[in-house]
Design an enzyme around this catalytic site. Structure first.
Site, PDB file in Angstrom:
ATOM      1  N   SER A 446      20.425  49.733  71.988  1.00  7.55           N
ATOM      2  CA  SER A 446      19.094  49.286  72.378  1.00  7.55           C
ATOM      3  C   SER A 446      18.590  50.103  73.575  1.00  7.55           C
ATOM      4  CB  SER A 446      19.108  47.790  72.652  1.00  7.55           C
ATOM      5  OG  SER A 446      17.789  47.307  72.736  1.00  7.55           O
ATOM      6  N   ASP A 525      15.390  46.404  62.037  1.00  7.21           N
ATOM      7  CA  ASP A 525      15.191  46.149  63.466  1.00  7.21           C
ATOM      8  C   ASP A 525      13.699  46.046  63.780  1.00  7.21           C
ATOM      9  OD1 ASP A 525      15.212  46.233  66.294  1.00  7.21           O
ATOM     10  OD2 ASP A 525      17.098  47.334  66.268  1.00  7.21           O
ATOM     11  N   HIS A 557      18.024  43.667  64.863  1.00  8.49           N
ATOM     12  CA  HIS A 557      18.459  44.167  66.164  1.00  8.49           C
ATOM     13  C   HIS A 557      19.748  43.512  66.660  1.00  8.49           C
ATOM     14  CE1 HIS A 557      17.603  46.348  69.854  1.00  8.49           C
ATOM     15  NE2 HIS A 557      17.894  45.277  70.561  1.00  8.49           N
TER      16      HIS A 557
HETATM   17  P1  4NP Z   1      17.237  45.535  74.202  1.00  7.54           P
HETATM   18  O1  4NP Z   1      16.041  46.049  73.278  1.00  7.54           O
HETATM   19  O2  4NP Z   1      17.740  46.636  75.059  1.00  7.54           O
HETATM   20  O3  4NP Z   1      18.211  44.948  73.261  1.00  7.54           O
HETATM   21  O4  4NP Z   1      16.633  44.446  75.061  1.00  7.54           O
HETATM   22  C1  4NP Z   1      14.812  46.480  73.681  1.00  7.54           C
HETATM   23  C2  4NP Z   1      13.776  46.171  72.859  1.00  7.54           C
HETATM   24  C3  4NP Z   1      12.494  46.556  73.191  1.00  7.54           C
HETATM   25  C4  4NP Z   1      12.284  47.256  74.350  1.00  7.54           C
HETATM   26  C5  4NP Z   1      13.322  47.606  75.183  1.00  7.54           C
HETATM   27  C6  4NP Z   1      14.614  47.202  74.849  1.00  7.54           C
HETATM   28  N1  4NP Z   1      10.977  47.602  74.676  1.00  7.54           N
HETATM   29  O5  4NP Z   1      10.752  48.223  75.733  1.00  7.54           O
HETATM   30  O6  4NP Z   1      10.068  47.243  73.928  1.00  7.54           O
END
Ligand code: 4NP
Length: 587
Positions: A446, A525, A557
């Site tokens: 992520s 995702d 995700h």
């Molecule tokens: P995470 O995923 O690291 O699992 O929280 C994300 C999802 C979206 C964004 C950043 C991280 N975003 O900036 O939209």
């Protein structure tokens, strides 16, 4: 490095370790238990030493039931990982019978869920808007719109509360109160810092105030929206000098149950008195008669349920998974280091040593997601699988991470793939300098996958190879594909500096990629969508770059089943093992 057979077999054994958490105290003093067990996340009633499964279908997440509840509310993704949730209720005396809570509610991304026993309140997002919805007696209605990403954390009677980014300004989080009867949203901007995890406590609202370097509990009047520090009988909480909190709730007799943390380890307090508990992290705690029941974990202890006698400090493990015998030898202990970054800031960094690697030995910098999250002294199957493979694991809490003061968290705003990437780089350089690392790898999921791609395109030559899971390759394209809450999140992260989005995208720098890259990405995702990553690969392919890609089907995700974990981790581990074997052949 271990053999192919062993990698496959041990990964399977690792993801099969059952993980247990307590989720509430139900009617008659039974415990609600959430567990990674039977191949997926499931809910159970724990009574007289026995477990009875509650849900029939999948559970994405659940609402913490109020003490003594006769039902449990769950959210279920009905879109194969795309996170379109429906809400269901299950009566504790009728396991397996799942009933829709509101027939008139269409599936939405739910990212905050509270149950007061009668009414359920959620924060949810559609393509276009973020709202707070109430559900009662089979029907639902939107109570208010939320002007930014913010999540409901608790509800009682006519009041629901939550926190998030509701006023642009300096990036701090506000506390909100929704008056459900009047359909009113009231916002409280904490005096200095951010408000976190509010909870309704009688006619007041308690919340966590995170200042630049310390956190404390506050008491808010939901009518006047004025707040003052909460005074508690015990002084232990203050003496602990919390930097952040994991949990805040009111016990069955009005007790204030708080779990505070500093430097990735937590402690449990009741009315300000510290309850002795095993070292590590505790995600929640409940009062059951004269005992405290909590979820405990550490980097070497998979999540388990412990029962503590608060008087003597003796504890007993109620529920824990069986660890494979080889695990003790594979995990070589944990460390914590303040790593100096380029500008003199110190980056709190956890280390999981591999018991199977020499020192110096092959080392992976594992980058957490969020970015508002942290690596702590808590079980992480990815870290454990890497250490088992024979890699030391270095986990930097780069600026933007939680747990080290609200100032540290906010330092990432308006500068993604900026100073926080330098923090990650500093941790890699520390690993080499300190004699831990012979060769360096980089991996993340992520936001951690994003920083992995950033590392490879901005720091060529530093790592031998990298694994980017569910990564962000192109902010502009991702923004176009996002729903209201993630658009709001991206705007917040860039602090309005949209002009940076192109340059801070790995897709704009593919030509700099030098080291072998392994891409792993869930097909469905809806947070970090696949499409921008496909475009990244197209460019990489045209430029003749060395990469491999594994698209995980039928998942989104989050990792919700053992199979999901295998789909993501097996290609990553095999890639790293091959890279390391190649490197050893050459040297
Ligand atoms: P995470 O995923 O690291 O699992 O929280 C994300 C999802 C979206 C964004 C950043 C991280 N975003 O900036 O939209």
């Amino acid at each position: 490095m271990v053999s192919y057979d062993r990698i496959v077999r041990e990964l399977l054994e690792l993801v099969q370790i059952e993980l247990y958490g307590v989720g509430g105290v139900l009617h008659g003093g039974a415990l609600l238990v959430s567990a990674f067990r039977e191949g997926a996340l499931n809910l159970y009633v724990y009574r007289d030493g026995g477990l009875e499964r509650l849900n029939k279908g999948r559970v994405s997440f659940y609402a913490e039931p109020p003490y003594g509840s006769r039902r449990v509310v769950i959210a279920r993704d009905v879109a194969e990982g795309r996170e379109q949730h429906v809400l269901l209720g299950i009566r504790v005396d009728k396991p397996g019978e799942e009933e829709p809570l509101a027939g008139d509610m269409r599936p939405m991304r739910v990212f905050g869920l509270a149950d007061d026993g009668r009414r359920v309140v959620v924060s949810a997002s559609t393509e276009r808007e973020i709202g707070v919805y109430a559900i009662e007696e089979g029907s639902s209605w939107k109570v208010v719109d939320l002007p930014g990403f913010a999540a409901v954390t608790h509800a009682r009677g006519d009041i629901a509360v939550g926190f998030g980014a509701l006023r642009g300004s300096d990036g701090s989080f506000q506390v909100f109160v929704v008056d459900i009867g009047r359909g009113e949203l009231r916002i409280h901007d904490p005096p200095s810092g951010s408000g976190y995890m509010p909870v309704v406590a009688g006619d007041k609202v308690l919340y966590v105030l995170e200042g630049p370097l310390e956190a404390r509990l506050m008491q808010l009047d939901p009518e006047t929206m004025e707040a003052e520090p909460l005074e508690l009988p015990g002084r232990d909480l203050e003496e602990f000098r919390p930097v952040a909190f994991n949990y805040l709730r009111i016990g069955p007799n009005g007790e204030v149950i708080a779990i505070a943390r500093r430097n990735g380890r937590s402690a449990i307090f009741i009315d300000g008195h510290r309850i002795p508990a095993p070292e590590g992290m505790h995600s929640n705690a409940y009062i059951l008669g004269d005992r405290v029941v909590a979820t405990h974990t550490s980097l070497t202890t998979p999540h388990r349920v412990v029962e503590i006698d608060p008087e003597t400090g003796e504890y007993r493990v109620l529920l824990e998974g069986r660890k494979p015998e080889w695990l003790g030898e594979a995990l070589g202990g944990t460390g914590f280091e303040w790593v100096e970054s380029f500008d003199g800031e110190r980056v709190p960094t956890f280390i999981l040593y591999s018991g199977r690697a020499p020192k110096p030995g092959p080392t992976v910098v594992l980058i957490h997601g969020g970015p508002f999250s942290e690596d702590a002294d808590s079980w992480d199957v990815i870290a454990a699988s890497l250490a088992s493979l024979g890699l030391h694991v270095v986990m930097p809490n780069y600026r933007g991470s939680t747990g080290y003061g609200d100032e540290w968290r906010r330092k990432i705003l308006g500068d993604p793939c900026g100073a926080e990437l330098e923090d990650v780089t500093a941790a890699a350089e520390w690993a080499r300098r300190s004699g831990l690392a012979s060769r360096l790898y980089v991996m993340g999921y992520s936001y951690g996958g994003y920083l992995t791609l950033c590392s490879l395109v901005k720091k060529p030559g530093l790592y031998r190879a990298g694994v980017a899971g569910a990564s962000v390759a192109d902010w502009e394209e991702m923004y176009q594909l996002s729903d209201a809450v993630f658009r709001s999140f991206i705007e917040y992260l860039f602090a309005g500096r949209k002009e940076l989005m192109r340059d801070r995208s790995p897709a704009a720098h593919v030509e700099n990629l030098r080291e072998p890259l392994c891409i792993v990405h869930p097909q469905n995702d809806s947070r970090t969508p696949l499409k921008p990553v496909l475009h990244f690969m197209e460019k990489a392919s045209e430029l003749g770059k060395r990469f491999e890609a594994h698209i995980a089907p039928d998942m989104g995700h989050t990792i919700n089943t053992n199979e999901d974990a295998i789909k993501i981790l097996l290609p990553a581990l095999l890639f790293l093992a091959r890279q390391e074997a190649e490197a050893q052949d050459k040297s």
